[in-house]
Write a protein that holds these residues in place. Sequence first.
Motif, PDB file in Angstrom:
ATOM      1  N   ALA A 101     -87.041  33.104 -34.339  1.00  0.00           N
ATOM      2  CA  ALA A 101     -87.564  33.538 -33.043  1.00  0.00           C
ATOM      3  C   ALA A 101     -87.006  32.665 -31.928  1.00  0.00           C
ATOM      4  O   ALA A 101     -86.561  31.532 -32.154  1.00  0.00           O
ATOM      5  CB  ALA A 101     -89.092  33.471 -33.045  1.00  0.00           C
TER       6      ALA A 101
ATOM      7  N   TYR B  69     -88.092  31.436 -27.848  1.00  0.00           N
ATOM      8  CA  TYR B  69     -89.150  31.338 -26.853  1.00  0.00           C
ATOM      9  C   TYR B  69     -88.590  30.768 -25.560  1.00  0.00           C
ATOM     10  O   TYR B  69     -87.657  29.967 -25.574  1.00  0.00           O
ATOM     11  CB  TYR B  69     -90.278  30.414 -27.342  1.00  0.00           C
TER      12      TYR B  69
ATOM     13  N   GLN C  56     -89.871  28.635 -22.135  1.00  0.00           N
ATOM     14  CA  GLN C  56     -90.980  27.843 -21.608  1.00  0.00           C
ATOM     15  C   GLN C  56     -90.634  27.328 -20.217  1.00  0.00           C
ATOM     16  O   GLN C  56     -89.575  26.735 -20.006  1.00  0.00           O
ATOM     17  CB  GLN C  56     -91.316  26.660 -22.521  1.00  0.00           C
TER      18      GLN C  56
ATOM     19  N   GLN D 200     -96.367  25.664 -18.485  1.00  0.00           N
ATOM     20  CA  GLN D 200     -96.778  26.915 -19.123  1.00  0.00           C
ATOM     21  C   GLN D 200     -96.582  26.843 -20.633  1.00  0.00           C
ATOM     22  O   GLN D 200     -95.796  26.040 -21.141  1.00  0.00           O
ATOM     23  CB  GLN D 200     -95.966  28.090 -18.570  1.00  0.00           C
ATOM     24  N   ALA D 201     -97.296  27.709 -21.328  1.00  0.00           N
ATOM     25  CA  ALA D 201     -97.090  27.862 -22.762  1.00  0.00           C
ATOM     26  C   ALA D 201     -95.779  28.592 -23.014  1.00  0.00           C
ATOM     27  O   ALA D 201     -95.282  29.326 -22.152  1.00  0.00           O
ATOM     28  CB  ALA D 201     -98.250  28.651 -23.376  1.00  0.00           C
ATOM     29  N   PRO D 202     -95.195  28.391 -24.182  1.00  0.00           N
ATOM     30  CA  PRO D 202     -94.010  29.182 -24.527  1.00  0.00           C
ATOM     31  C   PRO D 202     -94.316  30.678 -24.534  1.00  0.00           C
ATOM     32  O   PRO D 202     -95.453  31.089 -24.789  1.00  0.00           O
ATOM     33  CB  PRO D 202     -93.676  28.687 -25.948  1.00  0.00           C
TER      34      PRO D 202
ATOM     35  N   LEU E  99     -92.868  34.317 -26.164  1.00  0.00           N
ATOM     36  CA  LEU E  99     -92.001  34.903 -27.184  1.00  0.00           C
ATOM     37  C   LEU E  99     -91.018  35.871 -26.551  1.00  0.00           C
ATOM     38  O   LEU E  99     -91.420  36.784 -25.819  1.00  0.00           O
ATOM     39  CB  LEU E  99     -92.843  35.621 -28.244  1.00  0.00           C
TER      40      LEU E  99
ATOM     41  N   TYR F 264     -86.416  27.626 -26.731  1.00  0.00           N
ATOM     42  CA  TYR F 264     -86.541  27.058 -28.065  1.00  0.00           C
ATOM     43  C   TYR F 264     -86.308  28.133 -29.117  1.00  0.00           C
ATOM     44  O   TYR F 264     -86.775  29.271 -28.957  1.00  0.00           O
ATOM     45  CB  TYR F 264     -87.942  26.499 -28.287  1.00  0.00           C
TER      46      TYR F 264
ATOM     47  N   GLN G  39     -87.038  28.943 -33.248  1.00  0.00           N
ATOM     48  CA  GLN G  39     -88.028  28.582 -34.267  1.00  0.00           C
ATOM     49  C   GLN G  39     -87.738  29.365 -35.536  1.00  0.00           C
ATOM     50  O   GLN G  39     -87.438  30.562 -35.466  1.00  0.00           O
ATOM     51  CB  GLN G  39     -89.440  28.937 -33.797  1.00  0.00           C
TER      52      GLN G  39
ATOM     53  N   PHE H 206     -89.081  23.973 -35.009  1.00  0.00           N
ATOM     54  CA  PHE H 206     -88.475  24.372 -33.754  1.00  0.00           C
ATOM     55  C   PHE H 206     -87.217  23.555 -33.511  1.00  0.00           C
ATOM     56  O   PHE H 206     -87.102  22.395 -33.947  1.00  0.00           O
ATOM     57  CB  PHE H 206     -89.441  24.103 -32.593  1.00  0.00           C
TER      58      PHE H 206
END
Lengths: 119, 108
Positions: free
Chosen positions: B35, B37, B39, B43-45, B47, B88, B90, B99
């Motif tokens: 996956a 992401y 960011q 903030q949160a990552p 998808l 990132y 993962q 990650f």
Amino acid sequence: QVQLQESGPGLVKPSQTLSLTCTVSGGSISSGGYYWSWIRQHPGKGLEWIGYINYSGSTYYNPSLKSRVTISIDTSKNQFSLKVSSVTAADTAVYYCAREKGVGATDYWGQGTLVTVSS
Amino acid sequence: EIVLTQSPGTLSLSPGERATLSCRASQSVSISYLAWYQQKPGQAPRLLIYGASSRATGIPDRFSGSGSGTDFTLTISRLEPEDFAVYYCQQYGSSPETFGQGTKVEIK
């Protein structure tokens, strides 16, 4: 729309236990096919997977933290929780709760909560 | 544990340019379990890509993922101002999930 929200103390003393709860709204935590995860991010650093739990209570932990981590689930409250024992300054991080759906990866994340370990 | 190495560490580009980000794994990753992401600060990552090449819900088609085995790529065809962020990769097919260290895409 699924939403996740972390809650818990922002400051923990060294050697104590860090405890966080994630409340899930917009969907049932009892739904099969999902893994309810904890991921952390040290300040200014990358992401570290801590572990996850499924609706039946099966858990999977990162071996690097396994001896100190417990993840539990409370389906009656639609919540899951993280405990990290014997914390040190190295556990200072933003902690995220999230939902992973197998091949679909981690699609929903909480906003994250900063936990500082300091006396 | 599968180690993911992302390159470059920082990518300096202008809006409208094409961005190519690399993620290399220390051992083969199941193609269904890679996956990407995005960011942004504070903030949160988010998808972007799952299963190496499937776009997540609501992700614009300028984002695309490709690769197999140990080499994966995220391509942003034409950078928009909102795309400047950290990305990132993962792998989530082997425990522990891991990650990459991230690639920062910055405005040139």
